[in-house]
Write a protein that holds these residues in place. Structure first.
Motif, short mmCIF file in Angstrom:
data_model
loop_
_atom_site.label_atom_id
_atom_site.label_comp_id
_atom_site.label_asym_id
_atom_site.label_seq_id
_atom_site.Cartn_x
_atom_site.Cartn_y
_atom_site.Cartn_z
N ASN A 197 0.90 -1.14 -0.21
CA ASN A 197 0.09 -0.15 0.14
C ASN A 197 0.78 1.15 0.00
N SER A 198 1.88 1.58 0.76
CA SER A 198 2.70 2.38 0.91
C SER A 198 3.71 2.59 -0.30
N PRO A 199 4.01 3.98 -0.67
CA PRO A 199 4.86 3.86 -1.72
C PRO A 199 6.27 3.40 -1.63
N GLN A 200 6.63 3.08 -0.18
CA GLN A 200 7.94 2.47 0.05
C GLN A 200 7.77 0.96 -0.09
N ALA A 201 6.64 0.53 0.36
CA ALA A 201 6.20 -0.91 0.05
C ALA A 201 6.12 -1.52 -1.32
N LYS A 202 5.53 -0.50 -2.13
CA LYS A 202 5.48 -0.74 -3.77
C LYS A 202 7.17 -0.71 -4.22
N LYS A 203 7.56 0.27 -3.92
CA LYS A 203 9.05 0.29 -4.48
C LYS A 203 9.81 -1.11 -4.22
N ARG A 204 9.72 -1.43 -2.84
CA ARG A 204 10.46 -2.59 -2.65
C ARG A 204 10.08 -3.75 -3.45
N ALA A 205 8.73 -3.90 -3.64
CA ALA A 205 8.09 -5.02 -4.48
C ALA A 205 8.69 -4.93 -5.88
N ARG A 206 8.73 -3.88 -6.29
CA ARG A 206 9.55 -3.81 -7.69
C ARG A 206 10.79 -4.00 -7.67
N GLN A 207 11.79 -3.62 -6.71
CA GLN A 207 13.18 -4.01 -6.57
C GLN A 207 13.18 -5.55 -6.33
N ASN A 208 12.21 -6.13 -5.68
CA ASN A 208 12.14 -7.62 -5.37
C ASN A 208 12.09 -8.31 -6.39
N GLU A 209 11.12 -8.03 -7.26
CA GLU A 209 11.06 -8.52 -8.52
C GLU A 209 12.10 -8.50 -9.51
N ARG A 210 12.93 -7.49 -9.37
CA ARG A 210 14.17 -7.14 -10.25
C ARG A 210 15.05 -8.07 -9.75
N ARG A 211 15.47 -8.01 -8.56
CA ARG A 211 16.48 -8.85 -7.79
C ARG A 211 16.11 -10.52 -8.13
N PHE A 212 14.86 -10.99 -8.12
CA PHE A 212 14.42 -12.19 -8.53
C PHE A 212 15.08 -12.64 -9.43
N ALA A 213 14.59 -11.91 -10.80
CA ALA A 213 14.93 -12.15 -12.16
C ALA A 213 16.55 -12.49 -12.22
N ILE A 214 17.25 -11.66 -11.57
CA ILE A 214 18.60 -11.40 -11.89
C ILE A 214 19.11 -12.79 -10.98
#
Length: 87
Positions: free
Chosen positions: A3-20
């Motif tokens: 919900n929070s902007p920070q949590a949304k950003k962390r979700a995006r970062q996690n997706e990117r790191r997961f792919a790498i």
């Protein structure tokens, strides 16, 4: 759901790191499979070369935090023992 902007950003970062990290793990497994195939074929020179490549790839995975240090050491140790036994 984030919900929070920070949590949304962390979700995006996690997706990117997961792919790498997934790509790195896959690459390591490919190198390990090449060693297994070389051992199965009985070619000592090819298996030694493949082991050297796999070892450096595994240790790169350790430094990147994809594989635990002891796991990599165990895999290298077992593979090198099998390569040595080909003599």
């Amino acid at each position: 759901m984030a919900n929070s902007p920070q949590a949304k950003k962390r979700a995006r970062q996690n997706e990117r790191r997961f792919a790498i990290n997934k790509a790195r793990r896959s690459r390591i497994r490919t190198f390990l499979r090449k060693v297994e195939e070389a051992i199965a074929s009985g070619d000592k020179a090819a298996s030694q070369a493949a082991l050297r490549a796999a070892e450096s790839e595994l240790m790169r995975g350790v430094s990147r935090g994809v594989v635990h240090k002891n796991t990599a050491a165990r895999k290298v140790s077992r593979l090198s023992a099998r390569v040595k036994a080909l003599a």
